[in-house]
Design a protein around this motif. Structure first.
Motif, PDB file in Angstrom:
ATOM      1  N   PRO A 292       6.535   3.047  -9.443  1.00  0.00           N
ATOM      2  CA  PRO A 292       5.635   2.456 -10.432  1.00  0.00           C
ATOM      3  C   PRO A 292       6.257   2.274 -11.812  1.00  0.00           C
ATOM      4  O   PRO A 292       5.552   1.912 -12.737  1.00  0.00           O
ATOM      5  N   GLU A 293       7.552   2.542 -11.927  1.00  0.00           N
ATOM      6  CA  GLU A 293       8.175   2.292 -13.221  1.00  0.00           C
ATOM      7  C   GLU A 293       8.408   0.804 -13.388  1.00  0.00           C
ATOM      8  O   GLU A 293       8.400   0.053 -12.418  1.00  0.00           O
ATOM      9  N   GLU A 294       8.665   0.392 -14.637  1.00  0.00           N
ATOM     10  CA  GLU A 294       8.986  -1.012 -14.873  1.00  0.00           C
ATOM     11  C   GLU A 294      10.376  -1.111 -15.486  1.00  0.00           C
ATOM     12  O   GLU A 294      10.758  -0.301 -16.315  1.00  0.00           O
ATOM     13  N   VAL A 295      11.130  -2.119 -15.067  1.00  0.00           N
ATOM     14  CA  VAL A 295      12.440  -2.374 -15.638  1.00  0.00           C
ATOM     15  C   VAL A 295      12.276  -3.522 -16.628  1.00  0.00           C
ATOM     16  O   VAL A 295      11.668  -4.543 -16.308  1.00  0.00           O
ATOM     17  N   GLN A 296      12.817  -3.323 -17.841  1.00  0.00           N
ATOM     18  CA  GLN A 296      12.658  -4.363 -18.852  1.00  0.00           C
ATOM     19  C   GLN A 296      13.365  -5.640 -18.442  1.00  0.00           C
ATOM     20  O   GLN A 296      14.410  -5.628 -17.801  1.00  0.00           O
ATOM     21  N   VAL A 297      12.814  -6.765 -18.896  1.00  0.00           N
ATOM     22  CA  VAL A 297      13.354  -8.064 -18.511  1.00  0.00           C
ATOM     23  C   VAL A 297      14.774  -8.246 -19.044  1.00  0.00           C
ATOM     24  O   VAL A 297      15.585  -8.939 -18.446  1.00  0.00           O
TER      25      VAL A 297
ATOM     26  N   PHE B 226       4.303   2.524 -21.665  1.00  0.00           N
ATOM     27  CA  PHE B 226       3.899   3.893 -21.960  1.00  0.00           C
ATOM     28  C   PHE B 226       4.852   4.841 -21.253  1.00  0.00           C
ATOM     29  O   PHE B 226       5.352   4.537 -20.171  1.00  0.00           O
ATOM     30  N   ARG B 227       5.075   5.985 -21.889  1.00  0.00           N
ATOM     31  CA  ARG B 227       5.789   7.057 -21.200  1.00  0.00           C
ATOM     32  C   ARG B 227       4.757   8.080 -20.780  1.00  0.00           C
ATOM     33  O   ARG B 227       4.001   8.581 -21.617  1.00  0.00           O
ATOM     34  N   GLY B 260       4.085   0.623 -16.969  1.00  0.00           N
ATOM     35  CA  GLY B 260       3.363  -0.442 -17.652  1.00  0.00           C
ATOM     36  C   GLY B 260       1.899  -0.075 -17.782  1.00  0.00           C
ATOM     37  O   GLY B 260       1.408   0.845 -17.114  1.00  0.00           O
ATOM     38  N   PRO B 261       1.180  -0.790 -18.644  1.00  0.00           N
ATOM     39  CA  PRO B 261      -0.251  -0.505 -18.811  1.00  0.00           C
ATOM     40  C   PRO B 261      -1.040  -0.684 -17.510  1.00  0.00           C
ATOM     41  O   PRO B 261      -2.035   0.000 -17.303  1.00  0.00           O
TER      42      PRO B 261
END
Lengths: 321, 341
Positions: A292-297, B226-227, B260-261
């Motif tokens: 569920p993490e996001e990698v920055q563009v 968010f962390r 992400g949110p």
């Protein structure tokens, strides 16, 4: 036309893909009725994010194409000319020293930083014999960019807290922009795009060299000035919206030229479309790969862009027309 | 910032430092002619006598040395996340304090014989904040201690190498006892542990049998993400004591995760706590702007926590393993179980 269809498809995908599964039916419902269940995610997260990707991607693609046309340098791009670096540096300085509010204020600082960085690059490149040759512009740009990113890092890395808050200005991302930011950025981007497209024929003439251009009635100094304005407005706005994103402005114009040939009338609009396409797809990829993490563009764009660039180099398509 | 690499090291305890590891029980303290040894994160920490020049880095370590009453032996403190608890304010005001972590040179210039760190990145080789591994400090006669709920699996590693099974309040107690013995203040340490146990038991009793809300501990970032505190973060234990569950407890392998949110919307926690940090002047009221950012985020308008007014300012300092845990647990319990005051 095919590219426009692909961009529309990418935007559609960008609205649907994410942590929460959104079906096309949800999407239509959310857009039609702001009170629908998934509307908060669609209206306040997916939509601004997609719009930011379209704007920033188009801006970077166009800025890169103008920069390469202006400098007659296949390695030019907003990041190589120091524009992204200047914009990001100015934003970080503004936030850490002045504490600008979350919106609006950034754009002006980004522009100011972009102008100063580009001015510095051109001034350094113009000194010495032979004037601003493409090689000297590229070298001055690389040096100024490296300096600016080091200074940005120096400010951002000073302690945990600043790093947590400002890492956006080291690696670009589409998650920061909300709808007001995107709406504020739109007129700037539109103005930059109109200016860039108006420069299509003069840029073709400039490609022939100053003397030839003059002999067919073009005014190289005016063209250069306007092109610089277009680059700063386009890349400065893109950076204000998405932070410093590399590779898109560098790679996309090459792909566009590969597809349509060197005429700027076709290269410029296609670069805008491909820029938006690449940035949106990079962002979608960043949402999926490490859930569920996001990698920055900024990261995914570089990961996707570098191999494409190497491929183009191997195909020798980067040879200047 | 310029940093001058002037070696000013006086290795006073080199002989003691070279004692070989002896495989006793995990927390065995062996007093004797050769000094006192306690095992911490798989490393035998041996002092010939109570350390006289203690350096405390990060909030939990700073509050620990004050709680143990050895403030007069502290040669330096660094990096508070918030104001120390009121009972330590006077002692803290009397120490040499750096708002940032020291460089390795600055640390060694203070000539410490013992470094206590509230977090593991201080000695991590990959970290930007690293002062060098614990082995490299021991070679210079400087013993070190990491709070046990943050023990990495090997010297030089950091959060990615925490064994989740070690994230327990029992390990906080054993840190207090072990440091008490090493510092020669066992009785004081025993009183600190007894007091902590009593207060924590009181909180557990207060919330016993209540439904357990799902709490997200989140820190808004400048880029709109968010962390969040994951399972191995000690806040999971604090929430547990206070009768609540960490809504992101399933995220394992690190303490913090960038999300992400949408992930927060998808999990729809019952309560959201901020994680406001890092300034030695911060109090709970400084967390209010972070809470307001979450409350007013249009994407969160539909969240249960936002609709029901269960978004609260919270300090990162109250997430950590240390002597502050009873205070943090009492605070969280009063937020998530207001009916059980």
């Amino acid at each position: 036309m095919g590219a426009a269809v692909l961009v529309a498809a990418a935007a559609w995908l960008s609205l649907l893909v994410g942590t929460q599964p959104i079906t096309p039916a949800d999407l239509v419902a959310a857009l039609a009725d702001p009170a629908a269940g998934s509307s908060a995610v669609v209206l306040h997260l997916r939509l601004p994010r997609t719009a930011a990707g379209l704007l920033a991607g188009a801006g970077l693609g166009l800025a890169g194409a103008v920069a390469q046309g202006l400098t007659r340098n296949p390695l030019a791009g907003p990041e190589v000319l120091g524009v992204n670096g200047g914009a990001a540096f100015a934003a970080v300085v503004a936030i850490s020293l002045v504490g600008v509010g979350p919106l609006g204020g950034y754009v002006w600082f980004c522009f100011a930083g972009a102008v100063l960085a580009l001015a510095a690059v051109l001034a350094i490149a113009t000194t010495g014999r032979g004037g601003a040759t493409p090689v000297k512009i590229a070298m001055a740009g690389a040096a100024v960019s490296a300096l600016l990113f080091s200074l940005t890092s120096a400010i951002v890395l000073r302690n945990h807290d600043l790093f947590e808050r400002f890492r956006f200005w080291l690696v670009g991302s589409l998650t920061r922009a909300d709808l007001p930011t995107v709406l504020q950025a739109t007129p700037f981007l539109a103005a930059g795009a109109v200016l860039a497209l108006a420069l299509a024929r003069p840029l073709d003439a400039a490609a022939l060299g100053d003397d030839t251009a003059r002999s067919i009635g073009a005014r190289p100094a005016v063209v250069r000035g306007l092109a610089v304005v277009a680059i700063v407005v386009l890349a400065g706005t893109a950076t204000a919206v998405a932070g410093p994103v590399g590779f898109v402005g560098l790679v996309v114009p090459h792909a566009a030229r590969m597809l349509t040939g060197p005429a700027h009338v076709r290269v410029l609009p296609l670069s805008a479309l491909l820029g938006a396409l690449v940035l949106l797809m990079a962002d979608v990829a960043g949402r999926v790969v490490l859930r569920p993490e996001e990698v920055q563009v900024g990261v995914t764009a570089a990961v996707l862009g570098a191999p494409v660039f190497l491929y183009l180099v191997r195909r020798r398509r980067v040879a200047w027309p | 910032m310029l940093r001058f690499a002037v070696p000013r090291i006086v290795p006073t305890l080199a002989a003691a430092a070279l004692l070989a590891a002896c495989g006793g029980p995990p927390s065995a303290v062996v007093p004797g002619g050769s000094g006192t040894t306690a095992r911490n994160c798989g490393i035998d920490v041996t002092v010939p006598g109570p350390p006289q020049r203690i350096y405390a880095a990060y909030q939990p370590a700073i509050e620990m040395v004050h709680a143990l009453g050895v403030s007069d032996r502290v040669v330096g403190t660094a990096y508070l996340d918030a104001q120390v608890l009121p009972e330590y304010a006077a002692a803290q005001a009397a120490t040499d304090y750096l708002p940032e972590l020291p460089s390795r040179e600055a640390l060694l210039a203070a000539n410490p014989d013992f470094v206590v760190s509230g977090f593991n990145d201080l000695f991590a080789t990959a970290g930007s904040e690293s002062l060098g591994t614990r082995a490299s400090l021991r070679d210079l006669g400087v013993q070190s201690w990491i709070f046990s709920p943050l023990c990495p699996s090997a010297d030089g590693m950091a959060d990615e190498a925490i064994d989740p099974a070690s994230v327990t309040i029992e390990n906080v107690y054993s840190d207090v006892r072990d440091l008490g013995r090493l510092f020669g203040v066992e009785d004081r340490a025993a009183r600190v542990v007894a007091d902590m146990q009593a207060r924590i038991a009181a909180v557990q009793q207060r919330v016993a049998g209540a439904s357990r809300p799902r709490v997200a501990v989140v820190r808004p970032q400048d880029d709109g993400t968010f962390r969040v505190a994951g399972g191995p973060d000690f806040v999971t234990r604090i929430l547990d004591i206070a009768g609540a569950d960490n809504a992101f407890a399933d995220l394992q392998g690190r303490r913090n995760f960038p999300v992400g949110p949408e992930e927060i919307v998808a999990r729809d926690p019952d309560v959201i706590l901020t994680s406001t940090c890092c300034d030695g002047s911060y109090t709970l009221s400084d967390a209010e702007p972070d809470a307001e950012r979450i409350r007013t985020n249009p994407a969160f308008a539909g969240l249960s926590a936002v609709r029901e007014g269960h978004v609260y300012g919270f300090l990162f300092a109250d997430r950590a393993a240390g002597v502050r845990v009873p205070h943090a647990a009492e605070l969280v319990a009063s937020l998530v179980h207001p009916d059980r005051r």
